[in-house]
Design a protein around this motif. Structure first.
Motif, PDB file in Angstrom:
ATOM      1  N   ALA A 128       2.349 -27.016  -0.358  1.00 44.06           N
ATOM      2  CA  ALA A 128       3.036 -26.018  -1.188  1.00 44.06           C
ATOM      3  C   ALA A 128       2.183 -25.594  -2.384  1.00 44.06           C
ATOM      4  O   ALA A 128       2.366 -24.490  -2.913  1.00 44.06           O
ATOM      5  CB  ALA A 128       4.382 -26.568  -1.663  1.00 44.06           C
ATOM      6  N   TRP A 131       0.127 -23.035  -0.797  1.00 40.71           N
ATOM      7  CA  TRP A 131       0.989 -22.008  -0.199  1.00 40.71           C
ATOM      8  C   TRP A 131       2.290 -21.956  -0.996  1.00 40.71           C
ATOM      9  O   TRP A 131       3.329 -22.404  -0.531  1.00 40.71           O
ATOM     10  CB  TRP A 131       1.233 -22.347   1.264  1.00 40.71           C
ATOM     11  N   PRO A 132       2.260 -21.429  -2.210  1.00 41.54           N
ATOM     12  CA  PRO A 132       3.436 -21.471  -3.102  1.00 41.54           C
ATOM     13  C   PRO A 132       4.672 -20.774  -2.540  1.00 41.54           C
ATOM     14  O   PRO A 132       5.803 -21.128  -2.891  1.00 41.54           O
ATOM     15  CB  PRO A 132       2.944 -20.757  -4.376  1.00 41.54           C
ATOM     16  N   SER A 133       4.494 -19.774  -1.683  1.00 39.89           N
ATOM     17  CA  SER A 133       5.630 -19.017  -1.157  1.00 39.89           C
ATOM     18  C   SER A 133       6.258 -19.652   0.080  1.00 39.89           C
ATOM     19  O   SER A 133       7.171 -19.082   0.677  1.00 39.89           O
ATOM     20  CB  SER A 133       5.190 -17.591  -0.814  1.00 39.89           C
ATOM     21  N   MET A 134       5.797 -20.837   0.478  1.00 36.86           N
ATOM     22  CA  MET A 134       6.327 -21.494   1.671  1.00 36.86           C
ATOM     23  C   MET A 134       7.815 -21.770   1.518  1.00 36.86           C
ATOM     24  O   MET A 134       8.251 -22.404   0.553  1.00 36.86           O
ATOM     25  CB  MET A 134       5.578 -22.807   1.932  1.00 36.86           C
ATOM     26  N   SER A 135       8.601 -21.318   2.472  1.00 38.14           N
ATOM     27  CA  SER A 135      10.051 -21.517   2.419  1.00 38.14           C
ATOM     28  C   SER A 135      10.412 -22.883   2.994  1.00 38.14           C
ATOM     29  O   SER A 135       9.571 -23.570   3.591  1.00 38.14           O
ATOM     30  CB  SER A 135      10.754 -20.425   3.216  1.00 38.14           C
ATOM     31  N   GLN A 138       9.904 -22.872   6.744  1.00 40.69           N
ATOM     32  CA  GLN A 138       8.487 -22.954   7.076  1.00 40.69           C
ATOM     33  C   GLN A 138       7.950 -24.369   6.861  1.00 40.69           C
ATOM     34  O   GLN A 138       7.131 -24.854   7.645  1.00 40.69           O
ATOM     35  CB  GLN A 138       7.699 -21.946   6.234  1.00 40.69           C
TER      36      GLN A 138
END
Length: 505
Positions: A128, A131-135, A138
């Motif tokens: 994360a 990849w800060p936008s990982m939901s 995901q």
């Protein structure tokens, strides 16, 4: 059964005692320091509610040392390949036949995948940062994909993992060293040593609940101090080397953990570590590196931490899948687990079962837990510690005393210091972890879950014992192979051969 015992004996005799003191201590330390410290520093802060969390690392070391001395006596006396499985088999065969080693294998089928699932959770947490936008969905898919990738990579002949272990050790050392150096080159003592009000109020229930939660996290991070006990057949002078490898590893790793905990507190405000919206709550080491040396360096070291997490799960499932196989081969577990792949010669059912349980545990923790009260990682740690306490920790504490009474003539190259004080300290520590598990995790019922799993294991044992015509549906088979084993040139008792087979009662 006698033929099986001779086969097992020959297998152990086939090992060469070539691991010395330095290698043994390094093996323990490499198993102790994996992904754990990178993902549990914020969890320790949450448990204690402030920088006083360093208490958790010290308390965990005390429990690990007390429990480690139990492993040391048992391992030095019975230096074969198998660890707990051997000790529990030898100690409890007189009254309950094969029940206790069966239950150990049964619980290992759960707690080993739970340990591996913490590595999966740690991988997703640190990903994360990149990849800060990982939901959330995901993240679930990433974790499942990681589990599948590990199983597929293990679906082949594995002749040696020495190279993998060396790479993992080097990556771990580089990652830990970078975090420690970065911390102390940008250290602010006011942040690290400013405590909230009533932080050390020993008369409050809150402190002791935090202590129990911190002790649970701490002992999880020290797990691995007993690795050389499972490799007893390959240790030189085990009566001397094995106990020292345990003590040296615990003391050394405690110093590493204290430096990491204090160092990160001096760079990242502890309030940020307990804020679910802040990156420091998920990937504190990466945040420390970014603050100290910039984003690019932080990204590079984060990749190394991700590799460490993946490799730890790979190595853990590689070894863990062999536990039910070894037990089935020795006829104390379901024979289906004793079958190897016809071409690649790995235990198919053990690998598949543990891979599936690892993936399921990861998913369940993500949806049972929540960012505030029950972080997924804490949920996993709580369940794995409560699961292993009954059949491994409590049983081995009893095994030391049982064997001293049942087999007083057993060679004991190392006898526990200050016996029975370490057993009492270990019992108090494990009871604290176990008894407070429900109170620290309201609504999750880890104690009831662990008791239910053991009860289910007892029912499975009855089904298995009836099919195998063993106790309580047949005679007990008493096997005192280490009591009657000759000493090898290094002074260690060896496995007995044909003359050391079991007797039937």
């Amino acid at each position: 059964m006698a033929g099986t015992d001779r086969t097992a004996a020959q297998d152990d005799v086939g090992f060469v005692r070539r691991i010395g003191q330095f290698q043994a201590s390094a093996i323990n330390m490499s198993q102790m320091v994996g992904i754990g410290p990178f993902i549990t520093i914020p969890a320790m802060i949450i448990a204690f509610g402030g920088p006083q969390a360093v208490i958790g690392w010290v308390a965990g070391a005390v429990l690990a040392l007390a429990d480690g001395l139990i492993w040391a006596e048992l391992g030095a006396s019975m230096p074969g390949a198998g660890g707990s499985y051997i000790y529990l088999r030898e100690a409890f065969q007189y009254r309950t036949g094969r029940l206790v080693p069966f239950l150990f294998t049964w619980t290992a089928m759960l707690f080993i995948p739970l340990i591996m699932s913490t590595g999966v959770a740690g991988f997703v947490q640190y990903l994360a940062f990149l990849w800060p936008s990982m939901s959330g969905g995901q993240g679930d898919l990433v974790g499942l994909a990681m589990c599948l990738a590990v199983v597929l990579l293990l679906w082949r002949r594995i002749d040696s993992v020495g190279r993998l272990t060396s790479v993992l050790w080097a990556i771990m050392i580089v990652s830990v060293a970078c975090v420690i150096v970065a911390s102390f080159t940008h250290f602010h003592a006011a942040d690290a040593f400013t405590y909230p009000a009533h932080a050390f109020d020993l008369g409050s229930t809150k402190f002791w609940l935090g202590f129990a939660g911190g002790l649970t996290i701490g002992i999880y991070d020290y797990l691995g101090y007993n690795t050389t006990a499972y490799m007893g057949a390959e240790i030189k002078r085990p009566g001397r080397v094995l106990p020292r490898s345990i003590v040296y590893a615990i003391v050394g790793v405690m110093c590493i953990y204290l430096l990491m905990q204090i160092g990160t507190l001096g760079v990242v405000n502890w309030h940020d570590m307990i804020d679910p919206a802040d990156p420091a709550s998920r990937s504190v080491a990466a945040v420390v590196l970014e603050k100290a040396w910039g984003r690019t360096t932080a990204d590079v070291i984060t990749v190394l931490i991700l590799i460490t997490a993946f490799a730890s799960v790979f190595a853990g499932l590689l070894g863990g899948s062999r536990v039910p196989y070894d037990a089935a081969r020795d006829k104390v577990f379901f024979k289906q687990f004793g079958r190897l792949h016809p071409r690649h010669r790995f235990p198919v059912l053990g690998l598949v079962a543990m891979g599936v349980i690892t993936a399921a545990a990861f998913l369940v923790s993500r949806h049972l837990g929540d960012a505030q009260a029950h972080p997924p990682l804490t949920v996993l740690i709580t369940f794995l510690t409560t699961t292993m306490v009954i059949v491994q920790a409590f049983a081995q504490i009893a095994a030391v005393t049982v064997l001293r009474r049942r087999q007083p003539g057993l060679r004991r190259p190392y006898r526990m210091w200050l016996y029975p004080l370490p057993s009492v300290v270990a019992l108090a520590g494990w009871l604290t972890v176990y008894v407070f598990a429900d109170r620290n995790n309201p609504g999750l019922h880890p104690i009831e879950g662990s008791l239910g799993w053991v009860a289910l294991g007892c029912l499975a044992f009855l089904v298995w014992a009836r099919a195998e015509h063993t106790w309580p549906f047949g005679p007990k088979e008493i096997d005192e192979r280490y009591l009657h084993a000759p000493a090898d040139p290094s002074g260690a008792p060896e496995e007995a051969g044909a003359d050391g087979g079991p007797t039937t009662t």
